[in-house]
Design a protein around this motif. Structure first.
Motif, PDB file in Angstrom:
ATOM      1  N   UNK A  18       0.791  -1.224   0.000  1.00  0.00           N
ATOM      2  CA  UNK A  18       0.000   0.000   0.000  1.00  0.00           C
ATOM      3  C   UNK A  18       0.826   1.277   0.000  1.00  0.00           C
ATOM      4  N   UNK A  19       2.141   1.151   0.075  1.00  0.00           N
ATOM      5  CA  UNK A  19       3.029   2.319   0.080  1.00  0.00           C
ATOM      6  C   UNK A  19       3.834   2.311  -1.216  1.00  0.00           C
ATOM      7  N   UNK A  20       3.178   2.672  -2.296  1.00  0.00           N
ATOM      8  CA  UNK A  20       3.842   2.692  -3.588  1.00  0.00           C
ATOM      9  C   UNK A  20       4.952   3.737  -3.608  1.00  0.00           C
ATOM     10  N   UNK A  21       6.009   3.442  -4.342  1.00  0.00           N
ATOM     11  CA  UNK A  21       7.114   4.369  -4.600  1.00  0.00           C
ATOM     12  C   UNK A  21       7.977   4.629  -3.373  1.00  0.00           C
ATOM     13  N   UNK A  22       7.896   3.777  -2.353  1.00  0.00           N
ATOM     14  CA  UNK A  22       8.654   3.946  -1.119  1.00  0.00           C
ATOM     15  C   UNK A  22       9.372   2.646  -0.778  1.00  0.00           C
ATOM     16  N   UNK A  23      10.642   2.780  -0.480  1.00  0.00           N
ATOM     17  CA  UNK A  23      11.451   1.688   0.045  1.00  0.00           C
ATOM     18  C   UNK A  23      12.082   2.179   1.344  1.00  0.00           C
ATOM     19  N   UNK A  24      12.381   1.248   2.237  1.00  0.00           N
ATOM     20  CA  UNK A  24      12.979   1.643   3.507  1.00  0.00           C
ATOM     21  C   UNK A  24      13.971   0.587   3.967  1.00  0.00           C
ATOM     22  N   UNK A  25      14.860   1.003   4.859  1.00  0.00           N
ATOM     23  CA  UNK A  25      15.723   0.082   5.588  1.00  0.00           C
ATOM     24  C   UNK A  25      15.978   0.699   6.952  1.00  0.00           C
TER      25      UNK A  25
END
Length: 147
Positions: A18-25
């Protein structure tokens, strides 16, 4: 164009449904001090979900342009590589995204309880992210690659 981009090849970028265009670490969580250090990557030319920051965020732009948008999608602010910003908690909803290339950011989130409210396009709260959510995400992600 800058040919000396941040090398993120050793980072196992994570995604959220549901969080398109977002990546995290998530780099580190200090639950006693209520500090979460996380890398975010927002796609070039795209906007992530409408949201509110319910806790202070210290943000450093590592690569690209950090673009902030009003709820209607119009451009509000551009933060270039190297910009450090302390953003207080706010009830003002906004979107974020990358400029011509993916933007990579270091967020240091400071607070407890609800840290982010996720909103629909009418600014109704449809979800939240709290310290416990980040701890669970951190526990589920792989470590940085050595070497």
């Amino acid at each position: 164009m800058n040919t000396h981009l941040f090398n993120d090849s050793r980072i196992h970028w994570q995604t959220l449904a549901g969080f398109d265009h977002l990546h995290y670490f998530i780099l580190h969580i200090d639950s006693e001090a209520h500090i979460i250090d996380v890398l975010f990557k927002f796609a070039a030319g795209r906007q992530i979900v409408l949201h509110r920051h319910k806790a202070p965020n210290h943000i450093f732009v590592i690569q690209g342009e950090h673009r902030l948008y009003h709820p209607d999608g119009s451009l509000k602010e551009i933060r270039p590589t190297g910009r450090y910003t302390v953003s207080p908690a706010s009830d003002e909803p906004h979107r974020e995204g990358g400029g011509d290339i993916d933007v990579v950011l270091l967020f240091s989130i400071r607070g407890c309880g609800v840290l982010y409210e996720i909103l629909d396009d009418d600014a109704n709260v449809i979800g939240t992210l709290a310290m416990a959510d980040f701890i669970a995400l951190h526990n589920a992600q792989p470590a940085l690659t050595d070497g």
